[in-house]
Design an enzyme around this catalytic site. Structure first.
Site, PDB file in Angstrom:
ATOM      1  N   ASN A  65      11.113 -15.618  24.189  1.00 32.75           N
ATOM      2  CA  ASN A  65      12.037 -16.383  24.786  1.00 32.75           C
ATOM      3  C   ASN A  65      13.143 -15.296  25.067  1.00 32.75           C
ATOM      4  OD1 ASN A  65      13.138 -15.210  22.004  1.00 32.75           O
ATOM      5  ND2 ASN A  65      11.897 -16.882  21.315  1.00 32.75           N
ATOM      6  N   SER A 108      13.756 -20.742  18.253  1.00 32.44           N
ATOM      7  CA  SER A 108      13.941 -20.464  16.808  1.00 32.44           C
ATOM      8  C   SER A 108      14.538 -19.041  16.582  1.00 32.44           C
ATOM      9  CB  SER A 108      12.362 -20.536  16.166  1.00 32.44           C
ATOM     10  OG  SER A 108      11.676 -19.866  16.864  1.00 32.44           O
ATOM     11  N   ASP A 109      14.472 -18.051  17.521  1.00 33.70           N
ATOM     12  CA  ASP A 109      14.878 -16.854  17.420  1.00 33.70           C
ATOM     13  C   ASP A 109      16.543 -16.617  17.912  1.00 33.70           C
ATOM     14  OD1 ASP A 109      11.794 -15.896  18.519  1.00 33.70           O
ATOM     15  OD2 ASP A 109      12.572 -15.399  16.410  1.00 33.70           O
ATOM     16  N   HIS A 152      12.657 -11.276  24.166  1.00 31.82           N
ATOM     17  CA  HIS A 152      11.675 -11.557  22.742  1.00 31.82           C
ATOM     18  C   HIS A 152      10.164 -11.804  23.282  1.00 31.82           C
ATOM     19  CE1 HIS A 152       9.494 -11.543  18.743  1.00 31.82           C
ATOM     20  NE2 HIS A 152       9.481 -12.939  19.098  1.00 31.82           N
ATOM     21  N   HIS A 156       5.557 -11.604  22.549  1.00 31.07           N
ATOM     22  CA  HIS A 156       4.569 -11.007  21.702  1.00 31.07           C
ATOM     23  C   HIS A 156       3.591 -10.274  22.487  1.00 31.07           C
ATOM     24  CE1 HIS A 156       5.443 -14.026  18.273  1.00 31.07           C
ATOM     25  NE2 HIS A 156       6.469 -13.845  18.832  1.00 31.07           N
ATOM     26  N   ASP A 205      11.856   8.060  30.661  1.00 34.91           N
ATOM     27  CA  ASP A 205      12.671   7.559  31.372  1.00 34.91           C
ATOM     28  C   ASP A 205      13.337   6.256  31.026  1.00 34.91           C
ATOM     29  OD1 ASP A 205      12.525   9.732  32.948  1.00 34.91           O
ATOM     30  OD2 ASP A 205      10.502   8.629  34.418  1.00 34.91           O
ATOM     31  N   HIS A 234       6.181  -8.472  12.988  1.00 40.72           N
ATOM     32  CA  HIS A 234       6.240  -9.448  13.965  1.00 40.72           C
ATOM     33  C   HIS A 234       5.994  -9.032  15.277  1.00 40.72           C
ATOM     34  CE1 HIS A 234       9.510 -12.583  15.613  1.00 40.72           C
ATOM     35  NE2 HIS A 234       8.299 -12.780  16.166  1.00 40.72           N
ATOM     36  N   TYR A 249      15.170  10.935  16.412  1.00 34.64           N
ATOM     37  CA  TYR A 249      15.004  11.037  14.835  1.00 34.64           C
ATOM     38  C   TYR A 249      13.350  11.095  14.798  1.00 34.64           C
ATOM     39  CZ  TYR A 249      14.581   6.335  16.703  1.00 34.64           C
ATOM     40  OH  TYR A 249      13.965   5.262  17.583  1.00 34.64           O
TER      41      TYR A 249
HETATM   42  O1  LIG Z   1       7.718 -15.460  17.309  1.00 33.83           O
HETATM   43  C1  LIG Z   1       8.347 -16.613  17.276  1.00 33.83           C
HETATM   44  C2  LIG Z   1       8.903 -16.995  16.030  1.00 33.83           C
HETATM   45  O2  LIG Z   1      10.123 -15.995  15.583  1.00 33.83           O
HETATM   46  C3  LIG Z   1       8.769 -17.109  18.616  1.00 33.83           C
HETATM   47  O3  LIG Z   1       8.755 -16.032  19.591  1.00 33.83           O
HETATM   48  C4  LIG Z   1       7.843 -18.110  19.441  1.00 33.83           C
HETATM   49  O4  LIG Z   1       7.440 -18.923  18.215  1.00 33.83           O
HETATM   50  C5  LIG Z   1       8.673 -18.917  20.264  1.00 33.83           C
HETATM   51  O5  LIG Z   1       9.417 -19.830  19.536  1.00 33.83           O
HETATM   52  P1  LIG Z   1      10.722 -20.650  20.415  1.00 33.83           P
HETATM   53  O6  LIG Z   1       9.655 -21.503  21.217  1.00 33.83           O
HETATM   54  O7  LIG Z   1      11.357 -19.627  21.319  1.00 33.83           O
HETATM   55  O8  LIG Z   1      11.333 -21.428  19.220  1.00 33.83           O
END
Ligand SMILES: O=C(CO)[C@@H](O)[C@@H](O)COP(=O)(O)O
Length: 228
Positions: free
Chosen positions: A28, A74-75, A94, A96, A119, A168, A225
């Site tokens: 998202n 949901s985030d 965000h 994956h 960079d 995650h 660090y």
């Molecule tokens: O990993 C997650 C849940 O934290 C989200 O990126 C993924 O399921 C997408 O959720 P959303 O469609 O943005 O509610």
């Protein structure tokens, strides 16, 4: 202004799809209008192929829906926490993406093995610490922003515009939704390169130490660090 922000936020969502960083509805992107105190974010569970500017959800800084018929991502709580803590950012993304998610699942910072990384990220890309049992059942698991903010104590978020949420996946940010998407794409690229570097030479941490001493100091990075 708000309509333009909806378009920019949609473009950031579609950019990470175009670059292969998300599958189906994973991930998202959001943007903020700090003057209006409003955040625009992708709706939850909507297929990117169907996404339109009018689908974007607008909330206030407390997460109350101001405009939009769909549920916000949901985030959302994490995005809002980052905007409140990192006051110079204007966009959060965000994903994956596979290699960054692998480093997040392994619970490891991504070391800076070369200038490609340095960079964009003036230090190792941090991974948040594992949550305690209490935290897993509490607010932390619903708001990974709290874990990110804790991990970024003493770190300039604009010097290192990305993080791995342990167990995650990655979050990235920037001054605009476009910058945030760009940093998310580069984060995945440096995660992949770092993974291959470790496979090729498990002793390559020396490079990272050299970069840490010379390169980051030259660029005025405010935080360096160790790796975990
Ligand atoms: O990993 C997650 C849940 O934290 C989200 O990126 C993924 O399921 C997408 O959720 P959303 O469609 O943005 O509610």
């Amino acid at each position: 202004m708000l309509e333009r922000l909806k378009e920019e936020t949609l473009e950031a969502n579609l950019e990470v799809v175009k670059r292969g960083l998300v599958l189906y509805t994973f991930g998202n992107a959001s943007g903020i209008d700090r003057d209006a105190g409003l955040v625009v974010i992708k709706p939850s569970g909507v297929d990117y192929d169907e996404l339109k500017p009018s689908h974007m959800v607008v909330t206030d800084m407390e997460g109350n829906i101001v405009e939009g018929d769909l549920r916000p991502s949901s985030d959302l709580k994490t995005h809002l926490a980052l905007y409140k803590a990192f006051t110079e950012i204007g966009g959060v993304v965000h994903t994956h993406s596979e290699h960054a998610t692998a480093w997040a699942q392994a619970g490891r910072d991504i070391p800076a093995f070369g200038t490609t990384h340095a960079d964009y990220f003036h230090g190792p890309v941090p991974c948040t610490r594992p949550l305690t049992d209490d935290e897993v059942n509490g607010e932390y698991v619903l708001n990974t922003g709290l874990a990110i903010i804790e991990r970024f104590k003493g770190i300039d978020p604009l010097a290192i515009p990305g993080v791995l949420v342990g167990g995650h996946a990655p979050f990235a940010w920037g001054r605009t939704p476009h910058d945030a998407a760009h940093n998310a794409v580069v984060l995945e690229a440096v995660a992949k390169m770092a993974f291959m570097t470790v496979l090729l030479n498990s002793e390559c941490g020396v490079t990272s130490a050299l970069l840490d001493r010379h390169y980051f100091r030259k660029h005025g990075a405010k935080a360096t660090y160790g790796q975990n």
